[in-house]
Scaffold this motif. Structure first.
Motif, PDB file in Angstrom:
ATOM      1  N   LEU A   1       0.852  -1.198   0.000  1.00  0.00           N
ATOM      2  CA  LEU A   1       0.000   0.000   0.000  1.00  0.00           C
ATOM      3  C   LEU A   1       0.881   1.239   0.000  1.00  0.00           C
ATOM      4  O   LEU A   1       1.869   1.306   0.750  1.00  0.00           O
ATOM      5  CB  LEU A   1      -0.920  -0.017   1.212  1.00  0.00           C
ATOM      6  CG  LEU A   1      -1.857   1.183   1.419  1.00  0.00           C
ATOM      7  CD1 LEU A   1      -3.151   0.731   2.110  1.00  0.00           C
ATOM      8  CD2 LEU A   1      -1.202   2.280   2.281  1.00  0.00           C
ATOM      9  N   HIS A   2       0.525   2.200  -0.829  1.00  0.00           N
ATOM     10  CA  HIS A   2       1.206   3.498  -0.856  1.00  0.00           C
ATOM     11  C   HIS A   2       0.148   4.599  -0.833  1.00  0.00           C
ATOM     12  O   HIS A   2      -0.883   4.475  -1.495  1.00  0.00           O
ATOM     13  CB  HIS A   2       2.062   3.662  -2.116  1.00  0.00           C
ATOM     14  CG  HIS A   2       3.196   2.697  -2.228  1.00  0.00           C
ATOM     15  ND1 HIS A   2       3.035   1.397  -2.660  1.00  0.00           N
ATOM     16  CD2 HIS A   2       4.517   2.847  -1.959  1.00  0.00           C
ATOM     17  CE1 HIS A   2       4.207   0.781  -2.663  1.00  0.00           C
ATOM     18  NE2 HIS A   2       5.126   1.636  -2.247  1.00  0.00           N
ATOM     19  N   THR A   3       0.431   5.669  -0.096  1.00  0.00           N
ATOM     20  CA  THR A   3      -0.451   6.837  -0.080  1.00  0.00           C
ATOM     21  C   THR A   3       0.376   8.094  -0.289  1.00  0.00           C
ATOM     22  O   THR A   3       1.408   8.290   0.382  1.00  0.00           O
ATOM     23  CB  THR A   3      -1.211   6.962   1.255  1.00  0.00           C
ATOM     24  OG1 THR A   3      -1.869   5.736   1.556  1.00  0.00           O
ATOM     25  CG2 THR A   3      -2.245   8.080   1.190  1.00  0.00           C
ATOM     26  N   TRP A   4      -0.082   8.921  -1.233  1.00  0.00           N
ATOM     27  CA  TRP A   4       0.575  10.199  -1.512  1.00  0.00           C
ATOM     28  C   TRP A   4      -0.384  11.345  -1.194  1.00  0.00           C
ATOM     29  O   TRP A   4      -1.594  11.233  -1.398  1.00  0.00           O
ATOM     30  CB  TRP A   4       0.945  10.312  -2.982  1.00  0.00           C
ATOM     31  CG  TRP A   4       1.978   9.353  -3.470  1.00  0.00           C
ATOM     32  CD1 TRP A   4       3.331   9.561  -3.567  1.00  0.00           C
ATOM     33  CD2 TRP A   4       1.755   8.032  -3.997  1.00  0.00           C
ATOM     34  NE1 TRP A   4       3.949   8.456  -4.098  1.00  0.00           N
ATOM     35  CE2 TRP A   4       3.014   7.499  -4.370  1.00  0.00           C
ATOM     36  CE3 TRP A   4       0.610   7.242  -4.170  1.00  0.00           C
ATOM     37  CZ2 TRP A   4       3.159   6.234  -4.911  1.00  0.00           C
ATOM     38  CZ3 TRP A   4       0.738   5.978  -4.698  1.00  0.00           C
ATOM     39  CH2 TRP A   4       2.001   5.476  -5.067  1.00  0.00           C
ATOM     40  N   VAL A   5       0.165  12.454  -0.725  1.00  0.00           N
ATOM     41  CA  VAL A   5      -0.590  13.696  -0.565  1.00  0.00           C
ATOM     42  C   VAL A   5       0.194  14.803  -1.259  1.00  0.00           C
ATOM     43  O   VAL A   5       1.366  15.034  -0.945  1.00  0.00           O
ATOM     44  CB  VAL A   5      -0.816  14.055   0.919  1.00  0.00           C
ATOM     45  CG1 VAL A   5      -1.525  15.413   1.037  1.00  0.00           C
ATOM     46  CG2 VAL A   5      -1.633  12.973   1.617  1.00  0.00           C
ATOM     47  N   GLY A   6      -0.441  15.451  -2.228  1.00  0.00           N
ATOM     48  CA  GLY A   6       0.250  16.493  -2.975  1.00  0.00           C
ATOM     49  C   GLY A   6       1.505  15.994  -3.657  1.00  0.00           C
ATOM     50  O   GLY A   6       2.479  16.743  -3.807  1.00  0.00           O
ATOM     51  N   GLY A   7       1.516  14.726  -4.056  1.00  0.00           N
ATOM     52  CA  GLY A   7       2.676  14.160  -4.741  1.00  0.00           C
ATOM     53  C   GLY A   7       3.765  13.637  -3.826  1.00  0.00           C
ATOM     54  O   GLY A   7       4.741  13.048  -4.299  1.00  0.00           O
TER      55      GLY A   7
END
Length: 299
Positions: A196-202
């Motif tokens: 699982l990966h999560t990005w915020v604003g790149g």
């Protein structure tokens, strides 16, 4: 197989198979009787999803909804990764906390807006694997739990920090983006091999191996089904790893899970007002700074 729920140009709920050609409308193959959306009716009929015929014409205009837009319940797992327990300075985790409920009305789909309700509270992102129930489950042993799973999807458990009850802080409208698709187990493969990966604003904020869940998917389904009956279309969110952090107006939030897909939404504070409850400085304390992403080596 990948399936999705979508709105056609008239605003009607439809169901589609996602193929290399695009989305194929298969709503006419769904039983016309029964309660709920086409996806819920399809799952309630205990249909072998591999038999759905996807040879029809491709849909040219479709607004994606959550894969199951109207589950009877969303069950969520608090503190189900040890690294998240550490970053939140929690004394206990899921084996003491059990589970909580999120309002089904909080669901939204891929490419939609997450609407922050208050301008004076902190809101964080939490990326998660979500399980979609395919067969009614009650008092199911862990060794049989996966037989009750229709598929998997990506989910964001958007959260207001504070001392209010979890079910309140996480149930605002638009606070449960899910999608973009329901992916059947045969296309997902072994759950302990997923990342699982999560990005915020790149910026990458969360990276986890699903094998690190404290209660894995079979154990979680077994426990939940001992408390409440899980119905076809119900969603079980499995918990978030370390890396939660505050989100701001205008930021894009994306969660991606191996073999399942990539869900993206945009945050807005348009229309936000002052919070009427007073839990701001209470409850679990999130990290003031972002938890560093831990790179993993392949075993």
């Amino acid at each position: 197989m990948k399936l999705c729920s979508f709105l056609d140009p008239s605003g009607a709920h439809r169901i589609g198979v996602v193929s290399e050609r695009g989305i194929v409308d298969v709503t006419e193959q769904v039983p016309s009787t029964g309660a709920g959306s086409p996806m819920r009716r399809l799952l309630a009929a205990d249909t072998d999803l591999s038999t759905v015929n996807s040879d029809g014409p491709v849909v040219t205009t479709a607004r994606l909804l959550a894969p199951v837009p109207d589950p009877t319940k969303i069950v969520a797992a608090p503190v189900n990764y040890r690294d998240h327990q550490v970053e939140m300075s929690q004394d206990s985790h899921i084996d003491s906390l059990g589970v909580f409920l999120k309002a089904p009305s909080s669901l939204t789909g891929d490419s939609e807006l997450v609407e922050l309700p208050y301008h004076d509270r902190r809101f964080d992102q939490e990326g998660e694997l979500a399980v979609v129930i395919g067969r009614r489950a009650t008092h199911v042993p862990a060794e049989n739990a996966l037989d009750h799973v229709a598929g998997y999807t990506c989910l964001l458990d958007m959260t207001m920090r504070g001392g209010e009850d979890r079910s309140v802080r996480k149930s605002f409208d638009t606070f449960t983006p899910a999608g973009p698709h329901l992916v059947t187990p045969d296309d997902v493969g072994p759950l302990d091999q997923l990342e699982l990966h999560t990005w915020v604003g790149g910026t990458l904020r969360q990276r986890a191996d699903l094998r690190d869940l404290i209660w894995n998917v079979p154990a979680l389904i077994a426990y939940v089904s001992s408390v409440m009956a899980l119905e076809p279309g119900d969603i079980v969110a499995t918990g978030t790893p370390a890396g939660v952090g505050q989100v701001q107006d205008g930021e894009d939030v994306t969660v991606e899970i191996t073999n399942i897909g990539r869900l993206s939404v945009t945050v807005t504070d348009n229309g936000a007002v002052a919070c009427p409850t007073r839990g701001k400085d209470k409850g679990p304390k999130p990290p003031a700074e972002l938890t560093p992403v831990v790179e993993r080596t392949q075993n």
